[in-house]
Design an enzyme around this catalytic site. Sequence first.
Site, PDB file in Angstrom:
ATOM      1  N   SER A  94      -0.671   5.589  -2.143  1.00  0.00           N
ATOM      2  CA  SER A  94      -0.860   4.366  -2.925  1.00  0.00           C
ATOM      3  C   SER A  94       0.429   4.006  -3.652  1.00  0.00           C
ATOM      4  O   SER A  94       1.395   4.757  -3.637  1.00  0.00           O
ATOM      5  CB  SER A  94      -2.034   4.534  -3.897  1.00  0.00           C
ATOM      6  OG  SER A  94      -1.842   5.656  -4.700  1.00  0.00           O
ATOM      7  N   CYS A  95       0.395   2.848  -4.284  1.00  0.00           N
ATOM      8  CA  CYS A  95       1.551   2.266  -4.970  1.00  0.00           C
ATOM      9  C   CYS A  95       2.245   3.305  -5.839  1.00  0.00           C
ATOM     10  O   CYS A  95       1.571   4.002  -6.576  1.00  0.00           O
ATOM     11  CB  CYS A  95       1.096   1.099  -5.840  1.00  0.00           C
ATOM     12  SG  CYS A  95       2.372   0.377  -6.859  1.00  0.00           S
ATOM     13  N   PRO A  96       3.556   3.445  -5.834  1.00  0.00           N
ATOM     14  CA  PRO A  96       4.545   2.609  -5.134  1.00  0.00           C
ATOM     15  C   PRO A  96       5.009   3.202  -3.804  1.00  0.00           C
ATOM     16  O   PRO A  96       5.995   2.731  -3.256  1.00  0.00           O
ATOM     17  CB  PRO A  96       5.714   2.623  -6.130  1.00  0.00           C
ATOM     18  CG  PRO A  96       5.694   4.028  -6.651  1.00  0.00           C
ATOM     19  CD  PRO A  96       4.227   4.422  -6.715  1.00  0.00           C
TER      20      PRO A  96
END
Lengths: 81, 190
Positions: A17-19
């Site tokens: 997941s982000c980033p």
Amino acid sequence: MSAEFDITETLDVKGASCPMPVVKAKSAIDELSEGEVLEVLATDPGSMSDIDGWASGTGGIELVNQEEGDDVFKHYVRKTE
Amino acid sequence: MGTDTPDAPADDAPSRAELAARVDELEDALAEATSDDDGKKMSIIATKGTLDMAYPPLILASTAAAFGYEVTVFHTFWGLDILHEERSKNLKLSSVGNPNMPVPNAVAALPGMDRVTTKMMEKKIADNDTATIEELIETSLDMGVEFQACQMTIDLMDYDEDDFYDGVTTGVGAATALQDMADSDIQLLV
């Protein structure tokens, strides 16, 4: 956006997941040469907007295509310089 | 007016040579100004050391590095714990003072509650495959992010320069941070 292109390298960031999708895509595209295309496979729904934003805000790369599959988001980014 | 001779200027007008020199000077200044635009910079000041507040500066720093930005993160006060190799693996989430927490403040203030909420958040981070603080720091360092540890607060907290991750810059202060901010396109205080 639907132009023909060959995929040079595939980066699998499914689950991340982000980033991380953007950060890992950056490292992967650094390894490519001008004109080559990186395929990014992600499950993060935010990657649709994030990879687009990264490709338009960063010099030397362009977004060629994005596909929203059932489970996987596919992104195609070309190195332009 | 056909008798005008361009090489014979009036007394107070600049000569052709002076004008040519001025044009050269402006062209140089323009070239310098345009080339500066190639390298964008971001400067973040990280002041918080709770688990939740450690994420935003690291996520933005690594992402900006992916955009090709030159990134500096100046860590001060509790923000130093993010760079502290041992303490960064043990950052806590405060259970009090946040009305979005699932427990009322009166209960959250009980001994051991910070440990409970921290464990809860750590489990969520693991279940969601969210990067750990350590992963974000190592990734950012690999991407060329410069992490700075404020010297005054290192001394204040009684930390040792060897306590920080390899690659962290020490021996810097507010003037360094200010200079970085002045040179940056984006400045953030977290």
